[in-house]
Design a protein around this motif. Structure first.
Motif, mmCIF file in Angstrom:
data_model
loop_
_atom_site.group_PDB
_atom_site.id
_atom_site.type_symbol
_atom_site.label_atom_id
_atom_site.label_comp_id
_atom_site.label_asym_id
_atom_site.label_seq_id
_atom_site.Cartn_x
_atom_site.Cartn_y
_atom_site.Cartn_z
ATOM 1 N N ALA A 1 -5.727 10.606 1.158
ATOM 2 C CA ALA A 1 -7.181 10.640 0.997
ATOM 3 C C ALA A 1 -7.660 9.417 0.219
ATOM 4 O O ALA A 1 -7.066 9.041 -0.795
ATOM 5 C CB ALA A 1 -7.595 11.916 0.266
ATOM 6 N N GLY A 2 -8.735 8.802 0.712
ATOM 7 C CA GLY A 2 -9.262 7.608 0.069
ATOM 8 C C GLY A 2 -10.004 6.761 1.074
ATOM 9 O O GLY A 2 -10.557 7.273 2.051
ATOM 10 N N PRO A 3 -10.015 5.439 0.884
ATOM 11 C CA PRO A 3 -10.777 4.550 1.766
ATOM 12 C C PRO A 3 -10.368 4.619 3.237
ATOM 13 O O PRO A 3 -11.178 4.328 4.112
ATOM 14 C CB PRO A 3 -10.492 3.151 1.188
ATOM 15 C CG PRO A 3 -10.088 3.387 -0.229
ATOM 16 C CD PRO A 3 -9.393 4.706 -0.231
ATOM 17 N N PHE A 4 -9.132 4.994 3.496
ATOM 18 C CA PHE A 4 -8.684 5.016 4.888
ATOM 19 C C PHE A 4 -9.326 6.140 5.695
ATOM 20 O O PHE A 4 -9.316 6.094 6.922
ATOM 21 C CB PHE A 4 -7.150 5.102 4.965
ATOM 22 C CG PHE A 4 -6.502 3.753 4.935
ATOM 23 C CD1 PHE A 4 -6.291 3.041 6.099
ATOM 24 C CD2 PHE A 4 -6.136 3.168 3.739
ATOM 25 C CE1 PHE A 4 -5.711 1.788 6.088
ATOM 26 C CE2 PHE A 4 -5.562 1.910 3.704
ATOM 27 C CZ PHE A 4 -5.350 1.212 4.885
ATOM 28 N N ASN B 1 -0.163 13.219 -7.341
ATOM 29 C CA ASN B 1 -0.592 12.975 -8.726
ATOM 30 C C ASN B 1 -2.075 13.229 -8.941
ATOM 31 O O ASN B 1 -2.501 13.559 -10.041
ATOM 32 C CB ASN B 1 -0.262 11.538 -9.149
ATOM 33 C CG ASN B 1 1.192 11.385 -9.573
ATOM 34 O OD1 ASN B 1 1.941 12.354 -9.618
ATOM 35 N ND2 ASN B 1 1.585 10.164 -9.873
ATOM 36 N N ASN B 2 -2.885 13.018 -7.873
ATOM 37 C CA ASN B 2 -4.324 13.249 -8.000
ATOM 38 C C ASN B 2 -4.915 13.622 -6.648
ATOM 39 O O ASN B 2 -4.183 13.800 -5.668
ATOM 40 C CB ASN B 2 -5.034 12.031 -8.614
ATOM 41 C CG ASN B 2 -4.812 10.759 -7.808
ATOM 42 O OD1 ASN B 2 -4.958 10.750 -6.588
ATOM 43 N ND2 ASN B 2 -4.466 9.672 -8.496
ATOM 44 N N LYS B 3 -6.246 13.717 -6.594
ATOM 45 C CA LYS B 3 -6.923 14.163 -5.370
ATOM 46 C C LYS B 3 -6.962 13.085 -4.293
ATOM 47 O O LYS B 3 -7.276 13.371 -3.144
ATOM 48 C CB LYS B 3 -8.359 14.601 -5.698
ATOM 49 C CG LYS B 3 -8.457 15.844 -6.575
ATOM 50 C CD LYS B 3 -7.917 17.073 -5.844
ATOM 51 C CE LYS B 3 -8.174 18.337 -6.625
ATOM 52 N NZ LYS B 3 -9.603 18.686 -6.674
ATOM 53 N N LEU B 4 -6.684 11.835 -4.681
ATOM 54 C CA LEU B 4 -6.623 10.760 -3.698
ATOM 55 C C LEU B 4 -5.164 10.299 -3.614
ATOM 56 O O LEU B 4 -4.287 11.109 -3.367
ATOM 57 C CB LEU B 4 -7.594 9.637 -4.096
ATOM 58 C CG LEU B 4 -9.066 10.073 -4.192
ATOM 59 C CD1 LEU B 4 -9.949 8.916 -4.658
ATOM 60 C CD2 LEU B 4 -9.580 10.632 -2.879
ATOM 61 N N THR B 5 -4.892 9.025 -3.840
ATOM 62 C CA THR B 5 -3.504 8.548 -3.903
ATOM 63 C C THR B 5 -3.339 7.725 -5.174
ATOM 64 O O THR B 5 -4.265 7.024 -5.596
ATOM 65 C CB THR B 5 -3.148 7.671 -2.685
ATOM 66 O OG1 THR B 5 -4.152 6.659 -2.516
ATOM 67 C CG2 THR B 5 -3.036 8.499 -1.423
ATOM 68 N N ASP B 6 -2.178 7.823 -5.772
ATOM 69 C CA ASP B 6 -1.918 7.100 -7.016
ATOM 70 C C ASP B 6 -1.305 5.745 -6.676
ATOM 71 O O ASP B 6 -0.081 5.565 -6.704
ATOM 72 C CB ASP B 6 -0.990 7.921 -7.905
ATOM 73 C CG ASP B 6 -0.928 7.382 -9.330
ATOM 74 O OD1 ASP B 6 -1.281 6.205 -9.524
ATOM 75 O OD2 ASP B 6 -0.535 8.137 -10.237
ATOM 76 N N GLU B 7 -2.186 4.794 -6.348
ATOM 77 C CA GLU B 7 -1.732 3.471 -5.917
ATOM 78 C C GLU B 7 -0.971 2.737 -7.019
ATOM 79 O O GLU B 7 0.057 2.099 -6.767
ATOM 80 C CB GLU B 7 -2.927 2.628 -5.462
ATOM 81 C CG GLU B 7 -3.738 3.230 -4.330
ATOM 82 C CD GLU B 7 -2.974 3.301 -3.023
ATOM 83 O OE1 GLU B 7 -2.064 2.471 -2.815
ATOM 84 O OE2 GLU B 7 -3.284 4.194 -2.208
ATOM 85 N N ALA B 8 -1.479 2.820 -8.256
ATOM 86 C CA ALA B 8 -0.852 2.087 -9.358
ATOM 87 C C ALA B 8 0.579 2.553 -9.589
ATOM 88 O O ALA B 8 1.497 1.744 -9.754
ATOM 89 C CB ALA B 8 -1.680 2.248 -10.630
#
Length: 746
Positions: free
Chosen positions: A246-249, A364-371
Motif C-alpha cells: 500500500a502506498g503510491p503504487f 511494520n505499518n499501514k503502508l510499507t516501511d521503505e527505510a
C-alpha cells in the motif's frame, strides 16, 4: 626498462589515489557549500575513474555523468546526457520518464535563467511543457518519481558531509557520493511540495479517483482505490490489482489501467492503509478477492467483466483469486508470480533469510516501511550475526531485536503442506480454471520457479488450459514492466526489448474487448533465445528442447568427454565443516580475465565445444551420493565460459535432499548408503552457446547467511544449531551422476 615500467605504474597509482580539494569550511557553512559543490562536480567529470567507466559500463557512466552535470549546473548538457541515458536504458522510449524529477529541476533552472523569473514560476512552466509532451503511458509514474523523501535525503547529505569534517581534501568515491546526495536533497527540497501539487492537479484533470473502504462479510475492511479516465463515460471492463504494498503504487496501478482505457481498481490487503485488521500475508487473498470482484463487477462504471494483473505478490494474488473463481473474472495476467511455499519463503524447501526482512517491510505499518527494507547494511549485519552465532534459524527474528510470529508460523511448515496448499489452487483445483491466462517471467526472475509452477500444474491437471507463457531475458522487475537494454550488466537482444505492459493490455483487449490476439503469442510457450535475436513458439515447456546433453560428474583427465558415461564408477569426496564460520571464499580461474566462485563446491569442466549449441529449458538429471548424515542441501551452478574467457551463469538449482523427490514429504537419507537425488525445479534459460565455449558445472553444499543451514541430524532444520553439526559433512559425489542439459535444434 623494468624500472621505467615500475615508475609508470607508481605514477598511475598515485594519480588514482590523488585527492581533490574540498575545504572543511564547506561542511558547516551552507554558503561555501553552494559555491564548492559545482566546482567539485566539474572536477569529477574529468577524473580517470569516470572516464574508465565509460568504456566498461556505459549506462553507469551516463548515470554518474548526468548527476555530476546537474550539480555542476550544466543543465543543457545534463538534459542531453539524460536523453542518452534513456536510450541506453531501454528502446522505444519505454524509459522516457526515467529520472524525470531531475529533468523537471534542470528545465526549471534553464527557464529561470532564460526568462528571468523566480524558480517556482519557472518550475510550473517547465513542468507543464514537459508533461504535455509525454504519452499517457509515461505519465502514470510521475507522481512516484517526484515524491522524493526530503528528510531522508537531507540525512544522507549530512552523513556524507560529516565524513569530511576537519578535512580539506576528498577522494573520488567520497566526492561522487557527496555529489549524488547533494543533488537528491537539492532537487527534492526545492521542488517538493510544489511539483507534487502540480502532478495532483494534472491527475485531477485527467482522472476520476475514488477511495472506498469495503466491508467484507466476515467484518474485515479492505481499502479499494478506483481510477477512471474522465473522457471514458461508458461502463468498461475493470482491471483489478491486489496490492499488499500500500502506498503510491496504488494510484500508479489504477492510472495504468485507465490510460489503456479500462477502469483501474486496486485493493489493499487486510491490515493495510485504512484497515485495522490483522495483517497475515498470503493467508486471506482467496476469500477477500472474491468479494472485491463481486463488488467492482456490479458498480455503474463496470460492464461486469473483470481482469487481474500484477507481479510478484500481486501475481500470487491472482492465483489465490482463481482458487474460488468468480463468474465476473474473465482473465488473469500473473507476472513473476510468487509460488507460495514453492519458491518463497522457501525455495525447494530451504527457507531464505530475506523472508524476515520482507515480513517487516509489509507489516511494520499501514503502508510499507521503505527505510527499514532498504537498510541493507542492517539486514546484512543481522544475517551475518545469525550465521556467525551458530544459533538456530528460528532465532533470526530474536537476533534482529523484533520477534515475529509470522516468521515463526512459516517455519512451522517446512514441507509443502496444507498450510501452503490452501492459499492457491492445488492439483485438481486447476481442472476448474477455464479462463484464459497470460503468464510472464524471465530467465533472471527470482520468482521464475513459482511462476512456472502454476503454468505447469494448470496444464497438467487441465488438458484444455487456455494458458499462455512469455519468457525472456528479464529480471523480476523487467518481466512486469519492460525489457531493459541491459540485464545483469549485459545487453539483451533487440527483439527482447518489448513492453510487457503493452503486451498485457493487448491481451486484455483480446479477451475483454474482442480485439486481435497479441502477435507474439503464436503458441502456448513463447520464449526468446538469447544471442540469436529470435523468439521461438512451442506448445509445451518440454518442447523448448529437442534433445539433452548429459554432463557427468567427472573431470576430463582420463575421460574422452565430460558428456560421455564414465568407464568405471568412482567418486569425488567433499568435506564441509559447518562449524567453520570464518571460511574464506575460494575461486577457480577459468581464463586470464575471469574466475568463478567455488566455495563449498566441486568443480567440473567440459571440453571446448566444437559447434554452436542452443541450451533451452532447465536442468534435470540425478545426483548419486553417499553422505555421513541424514540430510544436506545441494547447490548447483552451470556456467558458460565464453570464447572471450568471460563466465556467464546459465542456470542454478538448490534443494533440500530429503524433499527432492516430494516437496510435501520429507524422506531422510540413510548415512553411508548411495542415494539418488533428482534435479527438479531448476532455473530455465534459452541461449545460444558459441563454438569455442566451455561449460563449467559446480556442485556442492549450501552454507550461506542467505539461507537456513541444514546440519543433517534429521530434526526440523529450523531448530538445529551449530551444536548439532557434529563431524564435518562428508559427501561422495559418484561420477555416474549427471546434470541433464536441454538442447534445442531446429
Amino acid at each position: 626498462m623494468k624500472i621505467k615500467i615500475l615508475l609508470a605504474l607508481i605514477f598511475v597509482n598515485l594519480m588514482h589515489a590523488q585527492k581533490l580539494y574540498f575545504p572543511k569550511t564547506a561542511v558547516a557553512d551552507s554558503v561555501i557549500l553552494e559555491k564548492q559543490m559545482p566546482l567539485l562536480a566539474s572536477k569529477l567529470i574529468s577524473q580517470a575513474p569516470l572516464l574508465k567507466l565509460k568504456k566498461t559500463n556505459k549506462l553507469a557512466y551516463l548515470d554518474n555523468l548526468l548527476r555530476l552535470e546537474l550539480v555542476a549546473k550544466d543543465y543543457k548538457r545534463s538534459n542531453a546526457t539524460l536523453a542518452d541515458y534513456r536510450k541506453e536504458f531501454a528502446d522505444h522510449n519505454m524509459a522516457g520518464n526515467k529520472f524525470i524529477a531531475y529533468e523537471f529541476y534542470s528545465l526549471a533552472k534553464l527557464t529561470e535563467e532564460k526568462e528571468k523569473i523566480n524558480f517556482p514560476d519557472a518550475l510550473q512552466k517547465a513542468f507543464n511543457k514537459k508533461y504535455e509532451s509525454l504519452p499517457d503511458q509515461l505519465l502514470t509514474k510521475i507522481g512516484i518519481a517526484v515524491d522524493g523523501d526530503v528528510p531522508a535525503s537531507k540525512k544522507i547529505l549530512k552523513e556524507a558531509l560529516h565524513k569530511q569534517k576537519d578535512k580539506d581534501s576528498i577522494d573520488y568515491a567520497s566526492a561522487l557520493a557527496l555529489c549524488k546526495s547533494y543533488l537528491n536533497y537539492k532537487t527534492f527540497s526545492s521542488t517538493k511540495p510544489q511539483i507534487v501539487q502540480l502532478v495532483k492537479l494534472k491527475d485531477q484533470g485527467k482522472f476520476i479517483t475514488e477511495t472506498k473502504d469495503l466491508k467484507t462479510k466476515n467484518g474485515n475492511t479492505l481499502t479499494v482505490t478506483i481510477v477512471r479516465k474522465k473522457e471514458n463515460t461508458a461502463p468498461l471492463p475493470v482491471i483489478l490489482t491486489n496490492n499488499i504494498y500500500a502506498g503510491p503504487f496504488d494510484a500508479y496501478f489504477g492510472k495504468r489501467a485507465a490510460v489503456y482505457n479500462y477502469v483501474g481498481a486496486v485493493v489493499n490487503t487486510r491490515g493495510k492503509r485504512n484497515s485495522n485488521d490483522e495483517n497475515n500475508p498470503f493467508e486471506h487473498e482467496s476469500q477477500d478477492i472474491y468479494e472485491v470482484i463481486d463488488w467492482v463487477s456490479k458498480q455503474p462504471w463496470s460492464n461486469g467483466k473483470v481482469g487481474m494483473i500484477g507481479g510478484s505478490y500481486l501475481g500470487f494474488s491472482q492465483w489465490a483469486a482463481v482458487k474460488k473463481l468468480h463468474p465476473a473474472l474473465k482473465t488473469i495476467v500473473p507476472q513473476v508470480a510468487v509460488g507460495i511455499g514453492i519458491d518463497y519463503p522457501a525455495q525447494n524447501n530451504i527457507f531464505m533469510s530475506y523472508m524476515l526482512q520482507w515480513i517487516n517491510y509489509v507489516t511494520n505499518n499501514k503502508l510499507t516501511d521503505e527505510a527499514d527494507f532498504n537498510n541493507f547494511k542492517k539486514w546484512d549485519s543481522i544475517n551475518t550475526a545469525w550465521y556467525k552465532s551458530g544459533r538456530s534459524f528460528r532465532a533470526l527474528d530474536t537476533i534482529s531485536g523484533k520477534p515475529n510470529k509470522i516468521f515463526q508460523r512459516w517455519l512451522d511448515h517446512p514441507g509443502y503442506d496444507g498450510y501452503w496448499q490452501k492459499m492457491v489452487p492445488y492439483k485438481e483445483d486447476f481442472t476448474n480454471i477455464n479462463i484464459p491466462i497470460l503468464t510472464t517471467t524471465g530467465y533472471y526472475d527470482a520468482d521464475q520457479i513459482g511462476a512456472l509452477s502454476y503454468f505447469k500444474a494448470h496444464h497438467q491437471y487441465n488438458k484444455n488450459a487456455n494458458h499462455y507463457l512469455v519468457m525472456g531475458p528479464y529480471d523480476h522487475g523487467g518481466a512486469q514492466s519492460f525489457g531493459f537494454t541491459f540485464v545483469n550488466g549485459r545487453p539483451i537482444d533487440p527483439s527482447a526489448r518489448i513492453s510487457i505492459d503493452d503486451l498485457a493490455f493487448s491481451w486484455f483487449d483480446y479477451i475483454l474487448k474482442n480485439s486481435k490476439k497479441p502477435a507474439l503469442l503464436k503458441d502456448k510457450v513463447n520464449f526468446q533465445v538469447m544471442n540469436t535475436n529470435t523468439w521461438k513458439h512451442v506448445p509445451t515447456l518440454e518442447k523448448m528442447h529437442t534433445s539433452t546433453l548429459k554432463f557427468y560428474l567427472q573431470n576430463r583427465k582420463g575421460n574422452s568427454s565430460a558428456f560421455n558415461p564414465p568407464a568405471e564408477k568412482s567418486f569425488i569426496k567433499q568435506t564441509v565443516d559447518f562449524k567453520n564460520r570464518d571460511q574464506k571464499d575460494t575461486y577457480h580461474s577459468v581464463s586470464k580475465t575471469d574466475s568463478v566462485k567455488t566455495t563449498n563446491s566441486v568443480y567440473f569442466e567440459s571440453e571446448v565445444l566444437d559447434k554452436d549449441l542452443i541450451i533451452s529449458g532447465n536442468l534435470a538429471g540425478f545426483f548419486n551420493v553417499a553422505i555421513n548424515k541424514k540430510d544436506f542441501d545441494t547447490d548447483t551452478y552451470l556456467y558458460q565460459i565464453q570464447p572471450d574467457g568471460k563466465a556467464f551463469l546459465l542456470s542454478t538449482h538448490i534443494v533440500r535432499a530429503s524433499y527432492a523427490k516430494d516437496n510435501a514429504l520429507r524422506q531422510l537419507l540413510e548415512p553411508g548408503k548411495i542415494e539418488q537425488i533428482p534435479i527438479k525445479n531448476s532455473i530455465f534459460i534459452s541461449k545460444k552457446i558459441e563454438k569455442g565455449s566451455r561449460l563449467i558445472l559446480l556442485v556442492g553444499v549450501n552454507k550461506s547467511p542467505s539461507w537456513q543451514i541444514n546440519y543433517g541430524t534429521g530434526k526440523d532444520v529450523s531448530d538445529e544449531t551449530i551444536k548439532d553439526s557434529g563431524e564435518p559433512l562428508e559427501i561422495k559425489w559418484y561420477n555416474d551422476s549427471y546434470v541433464e542439459i536441454p538442447i534445442y535444434q531446429e
